[in-house]
Structure formats: structure tokens, C-alpha cells
Design a protein around this motif. Structure first.
Motif, mmCIF file in Angstrom:
data_model
loop_
_atom_site.group_PDB
_atom_site.id
_atom_site.type_symbol
_atom_site.label_atom_id
_atom_site.label_comp_id
_atom_site.label_asym_id
_atom_site.label_seq_id
_atom_site.Cartn_x
_atom_site.Cartn_y
_atom_site.Cartn_z
ATOM 1 N N GLN A 251 0.820 -1.211 0.000
ATOM 2 C CA GLN A 251 0.000 0.000 0.000
ATOM 3 C C GLN A 251 0.854 1.261 0.000
ATOM 4 N N LEU A 252 1.975 1.237 0.710
ATOM 5 C CA LEU A 252 2.900 2.374 0.689
ATOM 6 C C LEU A 252 3.344 2.684 -0.733
ATOM 7 N N PHE A 253 3.772 1.634 -1.424
ATOM 8 C CA PHE A 253 4.337 1.830 -2.754
ATOM 9 C C PHE A 253 3.266 2.154 -3.793
ATOM 10 N N ARG A 254 2.068 1.642 -3.618
ATOM 11 C CA ARG A 254 0.987 2.027 -4.529
ATOM 12 C C ARG A 254 0.784 3.537 -4.524
ATOM 13 N N ARG A 260 1.664 10.217 -4.389
ATOM 14 C CA ARG A 260 0.576 10.560 -3.473
ATOM 15 C C ARG A 260 0.947 10.312 -2.007
ATOM 16 N N GLY A 261 2.239 10.262 -1.725
ATOM 17 C CA GLY A 261 2.646 10.091 -0.347
ATOM 18 C C GLY A 261 2.495 11.381 0.443
ATOM 19 N N PRO A 262 2.472 11.300 1.789
ATOM 20 C CA PRO A 262 2.328 12.513 2.612
ATOM 21 C C PRO A 262 3.554 13.402 2.490
ATOM 22 N N LYS A 288 13.529 18.695 -2.265
ATOM 23 C CA LYS A 288 12.932 17.615 -1.490
ATOM 24 C C LYS A 288 11.413 17.640 -1.609
ATOM 25 N N GLY A 289 10.824 18.844 -1.569
ATOM 26 C CA GLY A 289 9.371 18.944 -1.661
ATOM 27 C C GLY A 289 8.831 18.382 -2.951
ATOM 28 N N ALA A 290 9.601 18.539 -4.048
ATOM 29 C CA ALA A 290 9.153 18.024 -5.340
ATOM 30 C C ALA A 290 9.119 16.508 -5.367
ATOM 31 N N LEU A 291 9.981 15.865 -4.562
ATOM 32 C CA LEU A 291 10.083 14.406 -4.572
ATOM 33 C C LEU A 291 9.433 13.746 -3.360
ATOM 34 N N GLU A 292 9.061 14.531 -2.380
ATOM 35 C CA GLU A 292 8.650 13.979 -1.093
ATOM 36 C C GLU A 292 7.514 12.979 -1.207
ATOM 37 N N GLY A 293 6.555 13.269 -2.067
ATOM 38 C CA GLY A 293 5.411 12.366 -2.213
ATOM 39 C C GLY A 293 5.746 11.067 -2.909
#
Length: 462
Positions: A251-254, A260-262, A288-293
Motif C-alpha cells: 500500500q505504501l508503494f501504490r 501521493r505520499g504525505p 525535497k518537496g518536489a520528490l517527497e510524495g
């Protein structure tokens, strides 16, 4: 058919592309989850706890399908699914184009040739040049560690490297201008420059071809045991938690595959990032913000697993009544696991589809089919001789023996491009025809009738 509901259910759909696309997307997320779990298991201490200084990330859909980062190293991973009915990767041009090696090479060049690179696929490599390519990558890595290679190995590397460089030059799509052969050049007569060969050799020395992984038809059945099992075991959790742990990590990787990560700041904009006086920390925060999700780190995986262990039922799929076939009943009598049985059913279906797609009306097709069956029966006979035990429960050893024999290089000579999994599917089909047994002979029809009766009784009790 008078109602809309009846028409919708009865009329065949024009295609099933949507379901297949969703399957492929989910399979790719599952393969990224496998790599994440491997990094996680490596980071656990002897008590099953995440080491305080453990660091590692999976950045999804960045440069390639995903990128593994463990400072100071990084690895680009290209992930390619291939249907069982399509068979193995049979040529180097196929690997360069459909297998994604050209795109992987292009990203490697763009990143100053610094990352390691890997191709993950569910299809095997056919005998001949594809397997020679994989062998060459292993030899080049051995050479980099200081091992001296003999003349034959060096000659094989030189041959494969030149072929690979030529295919890249004639692939053209997406590669830099200096890696595109002239428009009027002919592949057969084109002389590859030394600079191209040197670059191709350097790339192959960093390339790992990981094949085969379970395909989309069997991953849901195989993954909990194969991939979540080591983590569950090292943590010291009960074995029956494997399915819950796998689903939680998947589910994390989906979510991360869709970015769509936090994120710490949610959708708030980055401010002052481009100002002349902004410091490097602000710029780093913007990157980092661009990749964080898209990032899954080891702490994310650890939290997901611990939550799943506290509430495993929340991650378990809805149960479906078992379908009792001759193949499943015979394997179950032999002591095979549910995962092996599910995989066997999938492989048999894929083999039957493969056989239908080959035109049996073509001259020689029937003889070719009979020849294949004779070879499969010989392999099954040899495997049975190895695995047979007086206890009557030799199903699991037989299943592993079949896999090992089909993976043997000498077996590949008569497979003629047939994937190892498809060949195993052919053995499963012969098992369903009661030509191969995983236990001493018994009345299969009577056993199936008994099991169906037990299922009916259990429903009545429920």
C-alpha cells in the motif's frame, strides 16, 4: 435479455485493457516493494529492530521506474513485465527496445554515469545472446573487483559489448545525438567507434539483469511468503502475519508510485526558493518537496509493518472458496503449499493460452507439441526419481526439483525459446491429465467429490 442489467452481464466486452493496465501498475508497485523490503531487512539488527543509523530510500517514478538511494550510492531500476504467452527475451534488440535498456542507458548518461543500473523483469533470458549479455555483465563486475579473465571470457565480452553498442546506436529514440547512427547508415556494415564501445562496456559493468521475478498472475499468491517472509522472520513475528505485512508495505508503494505520499507541507507553495539571497538549505527543501510524495524510506516501511502486526486482520483479503481441480487436489495430497498450488494453476492457464496461440493447423505443429510433451515427461520422471519418498508426501521436493531441472542450462537447448515458467506450466497441464503425480496414486474424482461435500457442509454450518 430484457433489462439493462442482463445485457451488461451477458454481452462480452470489446476489450479488457483497463483491468490489465491496473494489473501491470500494481505489479510494478509490488516489484518496488520487494526492493524496499530487501533494504529494510538489511537494516534490521539481530533483535529485529531498525538500526538507529539505518538510512535508505526508494524514490518512485524518478529517472526510472524507481531509484534506490543509500548514501553515497544510488541505483536506477527499470521494471518490465512480459506475459507468459510471449515467452523469454530472445534477442538483444528486444532487450534494448522493449526491455528498456536503451532508456536506462540514456538516464545513466544523463546522470554522469554515476548510478548503478538494474533491469527487473518477470521473463527469463533465452539461450544465446541474451544469456551471453547477462554473463558478460557478471564477468565485467568480476574484472572490476580485480579478478583476471581468460582470453575466452575477454573475447565474449568484446563481442557482446560491440553488439550492444550497435543496437544502442540504431535505437535512436531518446538517446543523445552522439549515440545516434547516421540516418543512411546500415547496421550490418556500420563500424562502432572505440568511444562507444568503452561507454557501453562501462554501462554493462554496472548493469544487473534480474530475471525472472513472479509475474502479475502469481505475485499476489507468491509475494507474502517469498518477500514479506524474511522480514517477518527477522522481526520474530508469527509466520501467518506474512500476508498482512506484504499488503501493508505494498500500500505504501501504490501511493508513492503516483506521487501521493504525505508531504510535510502538504500543498503549500515553496517561497523564496528562487530569491538571489536564498540559502542552499532553502533550495534543498524545494528539491525535497518536489520528490517527497514519491519517497519511501526505511522508517515508513518499519511503521507500516509494525501497524500491520498489531492489526493483521485489517490487511487480510476477503476469503474466496477454494476451487478443487485435479491439479490442486493432487498437489495438496503431495503436501504442496497453497502458494505453490496457486502458482501451478496460473502457469497451467498460461501454458494452455500459449498452446492455443500457436497454430496447431500449421504443418509440424502437432509433432512439435508431442515432442515437447515427451521432453516434459522425461523431466518430470527425473524429478520424481530425485524427490520420491516413502512417506507419500514428496510434493514440495518434486516441485522444487522440477524448477531446478527446468532452469538447468542443458534443458534450455530443447526449450527453443519457451520460458522456464511456461515449461513448468506444461508439466502442470500433464499433471491435470493424470500423467504426473505428486504422491502415490489415489482416486482423484472421489477426493474432489469429498472436498466439495465438505465445502457445502461448512457453508451450512456457517
Amino acid at each position: 435479455m430484457d433489462t439493462a442489467a442482463e445485457v451488461v452481464a451477458a454481452v462480452p466486452a470489446g476489450d479488457d485493457a483497463g483491468a490489465r493496465t491496473a494489473d501491470l501498475y500494481d505489479w510494478q508497485a509490488a516489484m518496488a516493494a520487494v526492493d524496499g523490503l530487501r533494504m529494510y531487512v538489511d537494516a534490521l539488527d539481530h533483535e529485529g529492530q531498525l538500526r538507529p543509523n539505518a538510512a535508505g530510500q526508494v524514490i518512485c517514478e524518478h529517472h526510472e521506474d524507481w531509484t534506490l538511494v543509500r548514501q553515497p550510492d544510488a541505483e536506477l531500476v527499470s521494471c518490465k513485465h512480459r506475459e507468459l504467452s510471449s515467452g523469454a527475451w530472445t534477442t538483444i534488440p528486444m532487450l534494448v527496445d522493449k526491455g528498456g535498456l536503451a532508456h536506462l542507458f540514456g538516464r545513466w548518461l544523463a546522470l554522469d554515469e554515476k548510478p548503478n543500473v538494474r533491469l527487473v523483469t518477470c521473463a527469463g533470458l533465452a539461450a544465446g545472446l541474451p544469456r551471453k549479455l547477462a554473463t558478460a555483465t557478471n564477468l565485467l563486475r568480476d574484472e572490476d573487483t580485480g579478478r583476471s579473465l581468460d582470453a575466452a571470457a575477454l573475447a565474449a565480452i568484446e563481442e557482446i559489448t560491440a553488439l550492444f553498442a550497435r543496437e544502442l546506436l540504431f535505437h535512436r529514440d531518446g538517446l543523445p545525438k552522439e549515440w545516434q547512427a547516421p540516418a543512411d547508415a546500415k547496421a550490418k556494415t556500420y563500424v562502432v567507434l572505440d568511444d562507444h564501445i568503452v561507454k557501453a562496456r562501462r554501462f554493462l559493468a554496472q548493469l544487473v539483469i534480474e530475471a525472472p521475478r513472479p509475474n502479475r498472475d502469481v505475485i499476489a499468491h507468491a509475494a507474502p511468503t517469498m518477500f514479506a517472509g524474511p522480514a517477518v522472520q527477522k522481526i520474530g513475528a508469527p509466520e501467518d502475519a506474512c500476508s498482512a505485512v506484504w499488503e501493508a508495505v505494498l500500500q505504501l508503494f501504490r501511493a508513492r508510485m503516483r506521487a501521493r505520499g504525505p508531504r510535510e507541507y502538504g500543498d503549500l507553495p515553496v517561497v523564496f526558493a528562487a530569491s538571489p539571497g536564498s540559502d542552499s538549505a532553502t533550495s534543498e527543501a524545494a528539491t525535497k518537496g518536489a520528490l517527497e510524495g514519491r519517497i519511501v524510506d526505511l522508517n515508513d516501511i518499519d511503521i507500516a509493518i509494525r501497524v500491520a502486526l498489531r492489526n493483521p486482520r485489517g490487511y487480510m483479503p476477503l476469503s474466496v472458496p477454494a476451487q478443487h481441480t485435479r491439479l490442486s487436489v493432487k498437489m495438496a495430497r503431495g503436501g504442496c503449499s497453497e502458494t505453490s498450488i496457486a502458482r501451478a494453476e496460473q502457469l497451467r492457464t498460461a501454458f494452455k493460452r500459449y498452446r492455443r496461440e500457436r497454430d496447431t493447423s500449421a504443418p509440424g505443429a502437432i509433432a512439435e507439441q508431442r515432442n515437447l510433451e515427451r521432453h516434459l515427461m522425461r523431466i518430470a520422471d527425473d524429478a520424481t526419481h530425485i524427490a520420491r519418498a516413502p512417506t507419500g508426501t514428496w510434493g514440495t521436493p518434486l516441485w522444487h526439483s522440477l524448477t531446478q531441472l527446468l532452469n538447468d542450462a542443458s534443458t534450455a537447448e530443447w526449450l527453443d525459446g519457451l520460458d522456464d515458467d511456461l515449461a513448468l506450466g506444461g508439466i502442470c497441464d500433464l499433471t491435470a491429465q493424470c500423467q504426473i503425480w505428486f504422491s502415490p496414486y489415489f482416486d482423484v474424482k472421489a477426493e474432489m467429490k469429498r472436498l466439495r461435500g465438505e465445502r457445502v457442509d461448512s457453508r451450512d454450518i456457517a
